[in-house]
Design a protein around this motif. Structure first.
Motif, PDB file in Angstrom:
ATOM      1  N   ASP A 248     -29.081   1.054  44.136  1.00 40.90           N
ATOM      2  CA  ASP A 248     -29.635   1.071  42.784  1.00 40.90           C
ATOM      3  C   ASP A 248     -28.737   1.295  41.819  1.00 40.90           C
ATOM      4  N   THR A 249     -27.377   1.001  42.023  1.00 44.38           N
ATOM      5  CA  THR A 249     -26.393   1.227  40.991  1.00 44.38           C
ATOM      6  C   THR A 249     -25.852  -0.013  40.437  1.00 44.38           C
ATOM      7  N   PHE A 250     -25.683  -0.258  39.480  1.00 42.85           N
ATOM      8  CA  PHE A 250     -25.067  -1.569  38.718  1.00 42.85           C
ATOM      9  C   PHE A 250     -23.545  -1.096  37.975  1.00 42.85           C
ATOM     10  N   ASP A 251     -22.808  -1.928  38.694  1.00 46.32           N
ATOM     11  CA  ASP A 251     -21.453  -1.830  37.825  1.00 46.32           C
ATOM     12  C   ASP A 251     -21.348  -2.831  36.661  1.00 46.32           C
ATOM     13  N   THR A 252     -21.649  -2.345  35.600  1.00 46.87           N
ATOM     14  CA  THR A 252     -21.701  -3.266  34.386  1.00 46.87           C
ATOM     15  C   THR A 252     -20.309  -4.001  34.324  1.00 46.87           C
ATOM     16  N   ASN A 253     -19.619  -3.230  34.177  1.00 49.92           N
ATOM     17  CA  ASN A 253     -17.781  -3.958  34.068  1.00 49.92           C
ATOM     18  C   ASN A 253     -17.711  -4.967  34.937  1.00 49.92           C
ATOM     19  N   ALA A 254     -17.798  -4.679  36.164  1.00 53.75           N
ATOM     20  CA  ALA A 254     -17.515  -5.888  37.169  1.00 53.75           C
ATOM     21  C   ALA A 254     -18.249  -6.836  37.242  1.00 53.75           C
ATOM     22  N   TRP A 255     -19.577  -6.945  36.431  1.00 53.71           N
ATOM     23  CA  TRP A 255     -20.419  -8.194  36.221  1.00 53.71           C
ATOM     24  C   TRP A 255     -19.889  -8.912  35.124  1.00 53.71           C
ATOM     25  N   LEU A 256     -19.756  -8.011  34.264  1.00 57.45           N
ATOM     26  CA  LEU A 256     -19.050  -8.773  32.944  1.00 57.45           C
ATOM     27  C   LEU A 256     -17.714  -9.390  33.125  1.00 57.45           C
ATOM     28  N   HIS A 257     -16.838  -8.910  33.807  1.00 54.91           N
ATOM     29  CA  HIS A 257     -15.706  -9.547  34.259  1.00 54.91           C
ATOM     30  C   HIS A 257     -15.807 -10.651  35.015  1.00 54.91           C
ATOM     31  N   ARG A 258     -16.837 -10.623  35.803  1.00 56.10           N
ATOM     32  CA  ARG A 258     -17.111 -11.785  36.856  1.00 56.10           C
ATOM     33  C   ARG A 258     -17.662 -12.984  35.843  1.00 56.10           C
ATOM     34  N   ILE A 259     -18.203 -12.579  34.925  1.00 55.18           N
ATOM     35  CA  ILE A 259     -18.991 -13.964  34.298  1.00 55.18           C
ATOM     36  C   ILE A 259     -18.007 -14.277  32.908  1.00 55.18           C
ATOM     37  N   GLY A 260     -16.911 -13.397  33.002  1.00 52.87           N
ATOM     38  CA  GLY A 260     -15.931 -13.767  31.866  1.00 52.87           C
ATOM     39  C   GLY A 260     -16.481 -13.293  30.341  1.00 52.87           C
ATOM     40  N   TYR A 261     -17.407 -12.403  30.268  1.00 52.72           N
ATOM     41  CA  TYR A 261     -17.824 -11.952  28.838  1.00 52.72           C
ATOM     42  C   TYR A 261     -16.909 -10.540  28.818  1.00 52.72           C
TER      43      TYR A 261
END
Length: 284
Positions: free
Chosen positions: A4-17
């Motif tokens: 249930d944990t979301f790594d916001t930084n990793a997601w934004l890095h993955r999509i280049g935002y």
């Protein structure tokens, strides 16, 4: 990674935002465009008889850390997790796919979409509809043509449901009808099991990948058929031949990192079970 944990930084890095994280319409527009173009639609795990797990932990391992894509439930579960982590008000909905069918076709609601409520009103967000996923959030109102980085889109009323249409060339074509009733995750689990397990599911028998490309293009792979459709309606077509061509296209065109043994297994399956002739209408 906890379920249930979301790594916001990793997601934004993955999509280049790297822009603002404020839960605004401007941020949502950028996130939809970035996610849709960075993480390809693909259903290779279903082809390999591995039904996707709809939990944030496995989804982040696969789509963010593993360099893979996913199909509608995976993509929109992950995107919903990212939006909620940023403070967006998100409601989970479903839709009835009518791509290539009459607008009133009696279809089950097997596609996941999201409603994002903003001060400007409710918007549809969907990063998981293959070759026609909207690349911008769309205001949930009827009879208004809306621009996206790709095709113009609009909703038209069909009974109690809004039908999403895309303008391809000079023709408006149906995509899906949005059901406004909020859904719980257990309903997606049922739909995911059905689409990933039914023997006649196109995902179990075909190698499918898609992503929106630059300059309004749409790139689709359906077994050996690689298509690049331009905004003019012109389509570049290529037939892939051999594992080397598949490997290059998946890694370079779709940015999908797939182990060699998985690719070999996928090609063996489509050789025996893949659809021959024209592609499935959902992916045409």
């Amino acid at each position: 990674m906890p379920e249930d944990t979301f790594d916001t930084n990793a997601w934004l890095h993955r999509i280049g935002y790297a822009g603002s994280r404020a839960p605004t319409l401007e941020t949502l527009r950028a996130l939809v465009a970035k996610h849709a173009t960075a993480i390809s639609y693909e259903s290779i795990d279903v082809l390999l008889d591995r039904p996707p797990k709809l939990a944030l932990g496995p989804l982040q391992q696969k789509l963010i850390l593993g360099g893979r894509g996913g199909y509608c439930f995976e993509q929109n579960f992950l995107f919903r997790g990212g939006l909620r982590a940023l403070g967006f008000n998100v409601t989970s909905l479903q839709a009835r796919v009518v791509r290539g069918l009459p607008i009133d076709a009696p279809r089950p609601a097997l596609h996941m979409v999201l409603r994002v409520d903003l001060p400007e009103g409710p918007f549809l967000a969907d990063v998981g509809f293959g070759n026609l996923a909207p690349t911008a959030p769309l205001a949930l109102c009827a009879d208004v043509e809306q621009e996206t980085p790709h095709e113009p889109m609009r909703f038209i009323q069909m009974g109690e449901e809004l039908t999403l249409q895309s303008k391809l060339g000079e023709k408006w074509e149906h995509i899906y009808r949005v059901v406004s009733l909020p859904r719980v995750d257990g309903e997606y689990e049922i739909c995911n099991w059905f689409t990933a397990s039914h023997p006649d599911s196109p995902y179990r028998n075909n190698l499918i990948a898609a992503r929106p490309g630059p300059d309004g293009t749409r790139i689709t792979l359906f077994n050996a058929r690689l298509n690049v459709r331009h905004t003019t309606g012109e389509v570049e077509r290529r037939i892939l031949d051999g594992i080397d061509e598949y490997r290059d296209v998946l890694s370079e065109t779709f940015k999908i990192s797939l182990p060699e043994k998985d690719l070999a297994s996928a090609l063996e399956i489509i050789e025996h079970r893949g659809t021959r002739g024209p592609p499935h209408p959902f992916f045409a």
